[in-house]
Design a protein around this motif. Sequence first.
Motif, PDB file in Angstrom:
ATOM      1  N   ALA A 179      46.846 -37.799 -18.291  1.00  0.00           N
ATOM      2  CA  ALA A 179      46.423 -37.909 -16.895  1.00  0.00           C
ATOM      3  C   ALA A 179      47.019 -39.147 -16.238  1.00  0.00           C
ATOM      4  O   ALA A 179      47.447 -39.109 -15.074  1.00  0.00           O
ATOM      5  N   ILE A 180      47.088 -40.249 -16.978  1.00  0.00           N
ATOM      6  CA  ILE A 180      47.696 -41.474 -16.446  1.00  0.00           C
ATOM      7  C   ILE A 180      49.173 -41.256 -16.180  1.00  0.00           C
ATOM      8  O   ILE A 180      49.698 -41.678 -15.145  1.00  0.00           O
ATOM      9  N   ALA A 181      49.867 -40.591 -17.094  1.00  0.00           N
ATOM     10  CA  ALA A 181      51.294 -40.322 -16.906  1.00  0.00           C
ATOM     11  C   ALA A 181      51.529 -39.467 -15.668  1.00  0.00           C
ATOM     12  O   ALA A 181      52.471 -39.709 -14.902  1.00  0.00           O
ATOM     13  N   ILE A 182      50.669 -38.476 -15.439  1.00  0.00           N
ATOM     14  CA  ILE A 182      50.793 -37.616 -14.251  1.00  0.00           C
ATOM     15  C   ILE A 182      50.569 -38.432 -12.989  1.00  0.00           C
ATOM     16  O   ILE A 182      51.332 -38.330 -12.022  1.00  0.00           O
ATOM     17  N   ALA A 183      49.528 -39.277 -12.983  1.00  0.00           N
ATOM     18  CA  ALA A 183      49.216 -40.084 -11.805  1.00  0.00           C
ATOM     19  C   ALA A 183      50.334 -41.076 -11.506  1.00  0.00           C
ATOM     20  O   ALA A 183      50.716 -41.260 -10.337  1.00  0.00           O
ATOM     21  N   LEU A 184      50.895 -41.711 -12.538  1.00  0.00           N
ATOM     22  CA  LEU A 184      51.963 -42.687 -12.320  1.00  0.00           C
ATOM     23  C   LEU A 184      53.260 -42.017 -11.873  1.00  0.00           C
ATOM     24  O   LEU A 184      54.000 -42.564 -11.048  1.00  0.00           O
ATOM     25  N   ALA A 185      53.544 -40.837 -12.405  1.00  0.00           N
ATOM     26  CA  ALA A 185      54.738 -40.105 -11.965  1.00  0.00           C
ATOM     27  C   ALA A 185      54.606 -39.706 -10.499  1.00  0.00           C
ATOM     28  O   ALA A 185      55.571 -39.804  -9.730  1.00  0.00           O
ATOM     29  N   ASP A 186      53.422 -39.273 -10.092  1.00  0.00           N
ATOM     30  CA  ASP A 186      53.172 -38.925  -8.696  1.00  0.00           C
ATOM     31  C   ASP A 186      53.316 -40.153  -7.806  1.00  0.00           C
ATOM     32  O   ASP A 186      53.894 -40.082  -6.716  1.00  0.00           O
ATOM     33  N   LEU A 187      52.817 -41.293  -8.271  1.00  0.00           N
ATOM     34  CA  LEU A 187      52.943 -42.541  -7.510  1.00  0.00           C
ATOM     35  C   LEU A 187      54.403 -42.941  -7.350  1.00  0.00           C
ATOM     36  O   LEU A 187      54.831 -43.335  -6.265  1.00  0.00           O
ATOM     37  N   GLU A 188      55.190 -42.830  -8.428  1.00  0.00           N
ATOM     38  CA  GLU A 188      56.618 -43.150  -8.354  1.00  0.00           C
ATOM     39  C   GLU A 188      57.350 -42.232  -7.394  1.00  0.00           C
ATOM     40  O   GLU A 188      58.210 -42.666  -6.647  1.00  0.00           O
TER      41      GLU A 188
ATOM     42  N   PRO B  53      57.674 -50.844  -5.244  1.00  0.00           N
ATOM     43  CA  PRO B  53      56.908 -49.611  -5.081  1.00  0.00           C
ATOM     44  C   PRO B  53      57.794 -48.465  -4.606  1.00  0.00           C
ATOM     45  O   PRO B  53      58.639 -48.637  -3.735  1.00  0.00           O
ATOM     46  N   GLY B  54      57.591 -47.308  -5.212  1.00  0.00           N
ATOM     47  CA  GLY B  54      58.362 -46.127  -4.845  1.00  0.00           C
ATOM     48  C   GLY B  54      59.692 -46.029  -5.568  1.00  0.00           C
ATOM     49  O   GLY B  54      60.409 -45.064  -5.447  1.00  0.00           O
TER      50      GLY B  54
ATOM     51  N   ASN C 156      55.979 -40.172  -4.885  1.00  0.00           N
ATOM     52  CA  ASN C 156      55.482 -40.046  -3.520  1.00  0.00           C
ATOM     53  C   ASN C 156      55.032 -41.352  -2.881  1.00  0.00           C
ATOM     54  O   ASN C 156      54.724 -41.366  -1.689  1.00  0.00           O
ATOM     55  N   GLY C 157      54.924 -42.425  -3.634  1.00  0.00           N
ATOM     56  CA  GLY C 157      54.546 -43.725  -3.081  1.00  0.00           C
ATOM     57  C   GLY C 157      53.200 -43.690  -2.390  1.00  0.00           C
ATOM     58  O   GLY C 157      52.194 -43.290  -2.973  1.00  0.00           O
ATOM     59  N   ASP C 158      53.166 -44.091  -1.124  1.00  0.00           N
ATOM     60  CA  ASP C 158      51.910 -44.153  -0.363  1.00  0.00           C
ATOM     61  C   ASP C 158      51.296 -42.779  -0.113  1.00  0.00           C
ATOM     62  O   ASP C 158      50.121 -42.688   0.227  1.00  0.00           O
ATOM     63  N   ASP C 159      52.066 -41.718  -0.257  1.00  0.00           N
ATOM     64  CA  ASP C 159      51.550 -40.371  -0.051  1.00  0.00           C
ATOM     65  C   ASP C 159      51.026 -39.740  -1.340  1.00  0.00           C
ATOM     66  O   ASP C 159      50.668 -38.560  -1.351  1.00  0.00           O
ATOM     67  N   SER C 160      50.975 -40.502  -2.426  1.00  0.00           N
ATOM     68  CA  SER C 160      50.537 -39.956  -3.706  1.00  0.00           C
ATOM     69  C   SER C 160      49.025 -39.713  -3.706  1.00  0.00           C
ATOM     70  O   SER C 160      48.275 -40.291  -2.925  1.00  0.00           O
TER      71      SER C 160
ATOM     72  N   LEU D 241      47.012 -40.597  -6.048  1.00  0.00           N
ATOM     73  CA  LEU D 241      46.354 -41.803  -6.521  1.00  0.00           C
ATOM     74  C   LEU D 241      46.052 -42.769  -5.376  1.00  0.00           C
ATOM     75  O   LEU D 241      44.942 -43.264  -5.252  1.00  0.00           O
ATOM     76  N   VAL D 242      47.045 -43.002  -4.514  1.00  0.00           N
ATOM     77  CA  VAL D 242      46.843 -43.919  -3.383  1.00  0.00           C
ATOM     78  C   VAL D 242      45.784 -43.378  -2.425  1.00  0.00           C
ATOM     79  O   VAL D 242      44.918 -44.113  -1.977  1.00  0.00           O
ATOM     80  N   SER D 243      45.826 -42.075  -2.154  1.00  0.00           N
ATOM     81  CA  SER D 243      44.850 -41.530  -1.215  1.00  0.00           C
ATOM     82  C   SER D 243      43.429 -41.580  -1.792  1.00  0.00           C
ATOM     83  O   SER D 243      42.476 -41.869  -1.072  1.00  0.00           O
ATOM     84  N   ARG D 244      43.272 -41.363  -3.101  1.00  0.00           N
ATOM     85  CA  ARG D 244      41.938 -41.447  -3.715  1.00  0.00           C
ATOM     86  C   ARG D 244      41.439 -42.875  -3.756  1.00  0.00           C
ATOM     87  O   ARG D 244      40.253 -43.140  -3.547  1.00  0.00           O
ATOM     88  N   LEU D 245      42.334 -43.830  -4.012  1.00  0.00           N
ATOM     89  CA  LEU D 245      41.937 -45.234  -4.017  1.00  0.00           C
ATOM     90  C   LEU D 245      41.606 -45.709  -2.605  1.00  0.00           C
ATOM     91  O   LEU D 245      40.716 -46.541  -2.406  1.00  0.00           O
ATOM     92  N   ARG D 246      42.315 -45.197  -1.636  1.00  0.00           N
ATOM     93  CA  ARG D 246      42.055 -45.550  -0.247  1.00  0.00           C
ATOM     94  C   ARG D 246      40.688 -45.014   0.192  1.00  0.00           C
ATOM     95  O   ARG D 246      39.969 -45.669   0.937  1.00  0.00           O
ATOM     96  N   ASP D 247      40.321 -43.814  -0.260  1.00  0.00           N
ATOM     97  CA  ASP D 247      39.066 -43.188   0.120  1.00  0.00           C
ATOM     98  C   ASP D 247      37.850 -43.798  -0.587  1.00  0.00           C
ATOM     99  O   ASP D 247      36.737 -43.668  -0.110  1.00  0.00           O
ATOM    100  N   SER D 248      38.072 -44.436  -1.723  1.00  0.00           N
ATOM    101  CA  SER D 248      36.930 -44.960  -2.490  1.00  0.00           C
ATOM    102  C   SER D 248      36.526 -46.348  -2.070  1.00  0.00           C
ATOM    103  O   SER D 248      37.145 -47.045  -1.383  1.00  0.00           O
TER     104      SER D 248
END
Length: 127
Positions: free
Chosen positions: A103-112, A44-45, A114-118, A120-127
Amino acid sequence: MSRRVSLPAADDLFRPTADRSGTTADKAEKTPLAAVAEDAAVVPGESTTAAKEPRKPSGRIRHDEKMTVYVTSDELLDIEHARLTLRRTTGKAVDRGRLVRSAIAIALADLEQNGDDSVLVSRLRDS
């Protein structure tokens, strides 16, 4: 002369058509789970692309893989609204699949990046 039509066998219809990476014999010798685990062995990251190239959507090419995603009617209307907005503002006619792949490419690039600060992670954590 027979009027019967000769149809291809299932092996002909479902044979591999392209050699993706390496030889197909290399992938065939491994179990499917081992091949997937090897492909997905990512820290990850850490970027999986060479020289930290930015992740890009695949665009308008023939796609060999298919994934079914269920969405609510509101989410589908939002996707259609975004598609029509892009058509109106940019003049580009974009189909839903291309919009989702981008949209998937944008989310995965952000995850790569920013890691835990992305996002995607914050939205999954909130849901």
